[in-house]
Write a protein that holds these residues in place. Sequence first.
Motif, PDB file in Angstrom:
ATOM      1  N   LEU A 116       5.733   4.161   2.408  1.00  0.00           N
ATOM      2  CA  LEU A 116       6.516   3.552   3.485  1.00  0.00           C
ATOM      3  C   LEU A 116       5.730   2.346   3.976  1.00  0.00           C
ATOM      4  N   SER A 117       6.287   1.154   3.822  1.00  0.00           N
ATOM      5  CA  SER A 117       5.550  -0.064   4.170  1.00  0.00           C
ATOM      6  C   SER A 117       5.319  -0.149   5.668  1.00  0.00           C
ATOM      7  N   GLY A 118       4.385  -1.032   6.050  1.00  0.00           N
ATOM      8  CA  GLY A 118       4.099  -1.214   7.460  1.00  0.00           C
ATOM      9  C   GLY A 118       5.313  -1.668   8.247  1.00  0.00           C
ATOM     10  N   LEU A 119       6.107  -2.570   7.676  1.00  0.00           N
ATOM     11  CA  LEU A 119       7.279  -3.070   8.388  1.00  0.00           C
ATOM     12  C   LEU A 119       8.329  -1.977   8.544  1.00  0.00           C
ATOM     13  N   ASP A 120       8.527  -1.159   7.505  1.00  0.00           N
ATOM     14  CA  ASP A 120       9.474  -0.046   7.633  1.00  0.00           C
ATOM     15  C   ASP A 120       8.984   0.975   8.644  1.00  0.00           C
ATOM     16  N   LEU A 121       7.681   1.184   8.679  1.00  0.00           N
ATOM     17  CA  LEU A 121       7.108   2.093   9.674  1.00  0.00           C
ATOM     18  C   LEU A 121       7.389   1.590  11.087  1.00  0.00           C
ATOM     19  N   ILE A 122       7.198   0.286  11.308  1.00  0.00           N
ATOM     20  CA  ILE A 122       7.421  -0.286  12.639  1.00  0.00           C
ATOM     21  C   ILE A 122       8.896  -0.186  13.015  1.00  0.00           C
ATOM     22  N   ARG A 123       9.783  -0.539  12.082  1.00  0.00           N
ATOM     23  CA  ARG A 123      11.216  -0.456  12.371  1.00  0.00           C
ATOM     24  C   ARG A 123      11.624   0.972  12.730  1.00  0.00           C
ATOM     25  N   THR A 124      11.091   1.919  11.985  1.00  0.00           N
ATOM     26  CA  THR A 124      11.419   3.318  12.253  1.00  0.00           C
ATOM     27  C   THR A 124      10.926   3.736  13.628  1.00  0.00           C
ATOM     28  N   LEU A 125       9.707   3.336  13.977  1.00  0.00           N
ATOM     29  CA  LEU A 125       9.160   3.657  15.302  1.00  0.00           C
ATOM     30  C   LEU A 125       9.998   3.054  16.418  1.00  0.00           C
ATOM     31  N   ARG A 126      10.312   1.772  16.293  1.00  0.00           N
ATOM     32  CA  ARG A 126      11.033   1.078  17.358  1.00  0.00           C
ATOM     33  C   ARG A 126      12.445   1.650  17.542  1.00  0.00           C
ATOM     34  N   ALA A 127      13.040   2.124  16.458  1.00  0.00           N
ATOM     35  CA  ALA A 127      14.411   2.629  16.545  1.00  0.00           C
ATOM     36  C   ALA A 127      14.476   4.096  16.944  1.00  0.00           C
ATOM     37  N   SER A 128      13.333   4.776  16.947  1.00  0.00           N
ATOM     38  CA  SER A 128      13.357   6.223  17.127  1.00  0.00           C
ATOM     39  C   SER A 128      13.713   6.658  18.539  1.00  0.00           C
ATOM     40  N   GLY A 129      13.389   5.828  19.544  1.00  0.00           N
ATOM     41  CA  GLY A 129      13.596   6.238  20.927  1.00  0.00           C
ATOM     42  C   GLY A 129      12.600   7.275  21.394  1.00  0.00           C
ATOM     43  N   GLY A 130      11.592   7.601  20.566  1.00  0.00           N
ATOM     44  CA  GLY A 130      10.596   8.611  20.920  1.00  0.00           C
ATOM     45  C   GLY A 130       9.476   8.051  21.764  1.00  0.00           C
ATOM     46  N   ARG A 131       8.440   8.876  21.967  1.00  0.00           N
ATOM     47  CA  ARG A 131       7.368   8.474  22.883  1.00  0.00           C
ATOM     48  C   ARG A 131       6.539   7.306  22.367  1.00  0.00           C
ATOM     49  N   HIS A 132       6.557   7.072  21.042  1.00  0.00           N
ATOM     50  CA  HIS A 132       5.801   5.951  20.497  1.00  0.00           C
ATOM     51  C   HIS A 132       6.691   4.757  20.132  1.00  0.00           C
ATOM     52  N   SER A 133       7.939   4.766  20.595  1.00  0.00           N
ATOM     53  CA  SER A 133       8.845   3.672  20.231  1.00  0.00           C
ATOM     54  C   SER A 133       8.427   2.350  20.860  1.00  0.00           C
ATOM     55  N   THR A 134       7.620   2.393  21.921  1.00  0.00           N
ATOM     56  CA  THR A 134       7.185   1.156  22.587  1.00  0.00           C
ATOM     57  C   THR A 134       5.673   0.968  22.522  1.00  0.00           C
ATOM     58  N   ILE A 135       4.998   1.688  21.641  1.00  0.00           N
ATOM     59  CA  ILE A 135       3.547   1.570  21.523  1.00  0.00           C
ATOM     60  C   ILE A 135       3.163   0.144  21.116  1.00  0.00           C
ATOM     61  N   PRO A 136       2.087  -0.435  21.678  1.00  0.00           N
ATOM     62  CA  PRO A 136       1.635  -1.756  21.214  1.00  0.00           C
ATOM     63  C   PRO A 136       1.217  -1.683  19.743  1.00  0.00           C
ATOM     64  N   ILE A 137       1.678  -2.638  18.955  1.00  0.00           N
ATOM     65  CA  ILE A 137       1.404  -2.628  17.511  1.00  0.00           C
ATOM     66  C   ILE A 137       0.807  -3.967  17.088  1.00  0.00           C
ATOM     67  N   VAL A 138      -0.340  -3.892  16.397  1.00  0.00           N
ATOM     68  CA  VAL A 138      -0.959  -5.056  15.764  1.00  0.00           C
ATOM     69  C   VAL A 138      -0.826  -4.871  14.255  1.00  0.00           C
ATOM     70  N   VAL A 139      -0.294  -5.867  13.579  1.00  0.00           N
ATOM     71  CA  VAL A 139      -0.139  -5.816  12.122  1.00  0.00           C
ATOM     72  C   VAL A 139      -1.245  -6.644  11.468  1.00  0.00           C
ATOM     73  N   CYS A 140      -1.913  -6.048  10.485  1.00  0.00           N
ATOM     74  CA  CYS A 140      -2.925  -6.763   9.702  1.00  0.00           C
ATOM     75  C   CYS A 140      -2.315  -7.121   8.347  1.00  0.00           C
ATOM     76  N   THR A 141      -2.391  -8.389   7.991  1.00  0.00           N
ATOM     77  CA  THR A 141      -1.755  -8.824   6.745  1.00  0.00           C
ATOM     78  C   THR A 141      -2.472 -10.026   6.163  1.00  0.00           C
ATOM     79  N   ALA A 142      -2.459 -10.094   4.830  1.00  0.00           N
ATOM     80  CA  ALA A 142      -2.974 -11.277   4.144  1.00  0.00           C
ATOM     81  C   ALA A 142      -1.891 -12.326   3.960  1.00  0.00           C
ATOM     82  N   TYR A 143      -0.634 -11.967   4.243  1.00  0.00           N
ATOM     83  CA  TYR A 143       0.497 -12.878   4.050  1.00  0.00           C
ATOM     84  C   TYR A 143       0.778 -13.589   5.372  1.00  0.00           C
ATOM     85  N   VAL A 144       0.289 -14.815   5.498  1.00  0.00           N
ATOM     86  CA  VAL A 144       0.331 -15.507   6.785  1.00  0.00           C
ATOM     87  C   VAL A 144       1.305 -16.676   6.795  1.00  0.00           C
ATOM     88  N   LEU A 145       2.200 -16.758   5.808  1.00  0.00           N
ATOM     89  CA  LEU A 145       3.205 -17.811   5.830  1.00  0.00           C
ATOM     90  C   LEU A 145       4.175 -17.581   6.982  1.00  0.00           C
TER      91      LEU A 145
END
Length: 485
Positions: free
Chosen positions: A288-317
Amino acid sequence: MLLGHDLRAAVSDILGGLHLLADEDLSPGMRLQFERMRAAGEDMARLIEEGFEIVTDQAVGPLRQTVQLARLLYDIEMRWTGRAQEKGLGFHVAMAPDVPVLVRLDRIALERVLSNMLSNAVKYTDSGSVRLALTVEANARLLFTVLDDGPGFDPELRGRLFRQGARGEVPGKAGNGLGLFISRDMARRLDGRIEVSNREEGGARVALSLPLEGLMPPEMAIDMPLPDLSRMRVLVAEDSALNQAVLGHMLSAMGAHCDTAPDGVEALEMLDNGSYDLAVIDAEMPRLSGLDLIRTLRASGGRHSTIPIVVCTAYVLRANREAIVAAGADAIASKPLTAIEPLAEAITHAMERQSADPAGDGRRPCPPVVDEAIFEELLAVAGPGASQELLQRLISDLTRVERGLVAGLSEPNLPLVRADSHVLLSVSGAVGAVRLQELSEELCACARREDIAAMQLIGRSVLTQIDRLIAYAGRRQRRFDEVGA
């Protein structure tokens, strides 16, 4: 001197071209190859400089420079992973959390030792893996250890391993016997020592030990204040053991307690079962990719749906950054993380973004259940008389699919999950439930590839979204009833 100038210019052009190509939108495999060539090219440039100092009598002794150890290991990983894969070997790099971020030493000598250690390990290993570990010994020494699954050292050769031209007689493994001779010479330049031994479980162990005293540079002083993460629990979702160690080291320096997950599915499970204050997530992970993980979290409505998230990536375009932000990330830190400041800045930004939320409690509202414009247009087409019937059918369809998914996810029953997620895909698309539509597509894909763990975790978010949509349709239905009364 003219030859030296021309060689420097040629290498500079090669490295410049690689850096330009690295900015293109490349596949992960192609990007890995460019990183491998870049790391090898920079090694070659440093060796050319040392070679011309020697032949022109301009050498001034070991050149000490500040080395970012995380970046050094990243370059080694990029350079040697491909070499190992060509032989069908695994290659793993790990760094302990207590290793200093920066040291000041003779980088050319260090790279020459490590290159010879790794070259021998890869050369003499026919199956299994080669591993490089960086740790700190109890006696305040920095320890680089290379372990392999090869035949080990011939006992008859042990007494003369470090002599020039000494080499074992291994069929098909031609060599000139200079690797360990050069390594010992370079270790002396570093005021270190090199040791070899055979592992009890098979294979060889070669270790370079350097005294930490005198290696800590003045650059270790940090100009910017670090965010205070004491009493905070952070989840690091990252599939690279090296990057796990680097992030753990940096977050510990800010006072955080860290847990790690090697892929998106395990990260989602840990977030379901634990309690976290911050998530640092790799954009590219297996299952499960990082972006899919974030989308799932944000859409869940659960206790971690609004957790602060920092994404680390080598793709900076720009397009990559826009996709990451659109998925729901609060901040981005670019890989490789060679210093603590960029990560600290990204965490500060993520925390400030949360605290500045107009809700006042640091929690952002959940994303909307439906696109209001699409839903209103659907009701307008149906007309006042048929709108209530449409809402009732929607609730009925969702309830039926929900029952099917609960049964299919709990058994598990892959055909049932595929069938009901396909129905849900159509229904959610018709009413403008965009996030539910995306999750339904992901759920159907997990069922097709028979990834049960990912299917069950994403299924929880799907069921949550179904409940939200049923509740939304019910509110709209009651509104019609109130107007009619």
